[in-house]
Scaffold this motif. Structure first.
Motif, mmCIF file in Angstrom:
data_model
loop_
_atom_site.group_PDB
_atom_site.id
_atom_site.type_symbol
_atom_site.label_atom_id
_atom_site.label_comp_id
_atom_site.label_asym_id
_atom_site.label_seq_id
_atom_site.Cartn_x
_atom_site.Cartn_y
_atom_site.Cartn_z
ATOM 1 N N LYS A 280 34.897 3.702 -42.149
ATOM 2 C CA LYS A 280 36.266 4.065 -41.812
ATOM 3 C C LYS A 280 36.459 5.570 -41.962
ATOM 4 O O LYS A 280 35.769 6.217 -42.758
ATOM 5 N N GLN A 281 37.371 6.108 -41.219
ATOM 6 C CA GLN A 281 37.656 7.531 -41.317
ATOM 7 C C GLN A 281 38.212 7.866 -42.695
ATOM 8 O O GLN A 281 38.853 7.051 -43.340
ATOM 9 N N ASN A 388 32.188 7.160 -37.470
ATOM 10 C CA ASN A 388 33.530 6.750 -37.874
ATOM 11 C C ASN A 388 34.041 5.629 -36.984
ATOM 12 O O ASN A 388 33.893 5.662 -35.766
ATOM 13 N N ALA A 389 34.633 4.640 -37.629
ATOM 14 C CA ALA A 389 35.309 3.561 -36.895
ATOM 15 C C ALA A 389 36.800 3.847 -36.876
ATOM 16 O O ALA A 389 37.353 4.480 -37.778
ATOM 17 N N SER A 390 37.475 3.372 -35.869
ATOM 18 C CA SER A 390 38.932 3.485 -35.835
ATOM 19 C C SER A 390 39.516 2.558 -36.885
ATOM 20 O O SER A 390 38.862 1.593 -37.308
ATOM 21 N N PRO A 391 40.728 2.786 -37.345
ATOM 22 C CA PRO A 391 41.328 1.923 -38.389
ATOM 23 C C PRO A 391 41.339 0.451 -38.039
ATOM 24 O O PRO A 391 41.302 -0.395 -38.909
ATOM 25 N N THR A 393 39.030 -1.074 -36.345
ATOM 26 C CA THR A 393 37.663 -1.596 -36.181
ATOM 27 C C THR A 393 37.078 -1.948 -37.540
ATOM 28 O O THR A 393 37.004 -1.096 -38.420
ATOM 29 N N PRO A 394 36.690 -3.191 -37.748
ATOM 30 C CA PRO A 394 36.102 -3.559 -39.046
ATOM 31 C C PRO A 394 34.743 -2.892 -39.217
ATOM 32 O O PRO A 394 34.041 -2.602 -38.268
ATOM 33 N N ARG A 395 34.382 -2.623 -40.490
ATOM 34 C CA ARG A 395 33.099 -2.026 -40.788
ATOM 35 C C ARG A 395 31.981 -3.017 -40.450
ATOM 36 O O ARG A 395 32.021 -4.173 -40.825
#
Length: 398
Positions: A280-281, A388-391, A393-395
């Motif tokens: 996550k960012q 980085n995933a967008s908020p 998007t699950p890890r």
């Protein structure tokens, strides 16, 4: 030795934890997931890596079990478990690490031979048992002895384990007598692991623990202890676990030009991330382990989130809430150190970890410079790449 036998097949293997990553089924070799490995300073028994060369031995009758001490000594002796437990009991917290830990990363450079280990072919446990120096005294070998009056300079450990590399014979290895007879070296004949009786996978009923040395010398399922003049001549001492330069291949290798590997070099790895990962960012926590051989503590763990341009020092600890001080009464000299640091990573970052030990030994930057045909001692900087995933998007792993 009576009471324990090495089976000829794999029909009587013990149960194992389902989360283990199996790298070979017969013989069984497996490691825990990265993040599970560092869930605690002491590795749970069922999550401790499994390294085997044949079927797991079976104890038929513990009352009949004996370990023999013989060779270049005045008196040969045969000890029961009761005899060994009558000696003073010591507890030693020590990390065991396979020499092939992180071999997979080395094989990505050029093909190597051996089990494909990730970063979890090690574990940290509290071992209980008798000091080998006390046991040797029973055979007439005083403490701190470097050579017996009969010419013995090495102590060979022979297992009941049978393996194909020894043409069906037992697994065996040796250490110098000067190390074996030194109480400060903390070499144990261990019958407990984390306060419980050893399980079959880890050497029941008795195994050797040689702290600070590659795991191949900590022989399980102990049968005989031989006092000998030269190093053990077994396969795993003379035809394996030796460090060769990148120029040596299977066509030009000369095994006797190198000594058997003993101490392991300084090592660390990131366990909170996979080699390619999505995060996550914002800030993330980087955590892992660091360890060095020979009882050398960890002076520093450095983390970079930009491929090695800028470095941050990670917090090191063994006991939660207690600052780690190398070579201090509060530290466990044979054990790993866990590290943790909060960082903020940019998109498509390369995160690097490297450790420095008390002797100022530092991990080599590139795996190419230490590549060897057996893929041992990959202690290069550990690198992972993150995106980085967008908020929303699950890890997940890429």
């Amino acid at each position: 030795m009576s009471g324990v036998r090495g089976p000829s097949d794999y029909t009587h293997e013990p149960p194992r934890h389902p989360c283990l990553r199996i790298n070979a089924k017969e013989p069984f070799n497996a490691e825990p997931p990265r993040d599970a490995l560092i869930s605690s300073f002491i590795t749970p028994v069922d999550l401790f890596f499994k390294r085997n060369h044949g079927p797991i031995p079976i104890v038929d009758d513990i009352e009949r079990y004996r370990v023999s001490i013989r060779g270049l000594v005045k008196n040969s002796i045969h000890l029961s478990m009761a005899d060994i437990k009558n000696l003073p009991k010591y507890s030693v917290t020590a990390t065991l690490q396979c020499a092939g830990n992180r071999r997979t990363a080395m094989s990505n450079i050029r093909t190597v031979r051996g089990v494909g280990w990730d970063v979890s072919a090690l574990g940290n446990a509290t071992w209980g048992g008798a000091k080998l120096s006390d046991v040797l005294e029973l055979a007439g070998i005083p403490k701190l002895m470097g050579v017996t009056s009969y010419g013995g300079k090495h102590v060979e450990f022979v297992s009941v384990d049978r393996c194909k590399e020894e043409e069906g014979g037992p697994y065996k290895a040796s250490i110098p007598l000067s190390q074996a007879a030194n109480p400060a070296a903390d070499v144990l004949l261990a019958y407990e692991m984390n306060g419980e009786v050893l399980i079959r996978d880890h050497g029941y009923p008795l195994r050797v623990i040689v702290p600070g040395v590659i795991g191949a010398r900590s022989v399980k399922w102990l049968d005989n202890i031989n006092i000998i003049a030269e190093e053990c001549q077994g396969f795993f001492m003379q035809k394996d676990y030796k460090m060769f330069p990148p120029s040596v291949n299977w066509d030009n290798i000369i095994w006797d030009t190198r000594k058997p590997q003993m101490d392991f070099p300084v090592q660390c790895a990131i366990c909170s991330l996979e080699d390619v990962d999505v995060v996550k960012q914002g800030k993330i926590t980087i955590s892992g382990y660091a360890v060095s051989g020979g009882g050398r503590g960890i002076e520093r763990v450095d983390i970079s989130v930009d491929g090695g341009k800028i470095w941050l020092e990670a917090n090191r600890y063994q006991k939660p809430g207690v600052p780690y001080i190398p070579d201090d009464i509060t530290s466990e000299k044979w054990a790993w150190v866990l590290f943790k640091v909060d960082v903020e990573v940019a998109n498509n970052s390369e995160i690097i970890a490297k450790a420095v030990d008390m002797a100022a030994n530092v991990q080599p930057e590139n795996v190419e410079s230490i590549w060897n045909l057996r893929g041992i001692l990959n202690t290069s900087w550990h690198r992972v790449r993150v995106q980085n995933a967008s908020p929303a998007t699950p890890r997940s792993n890429l």
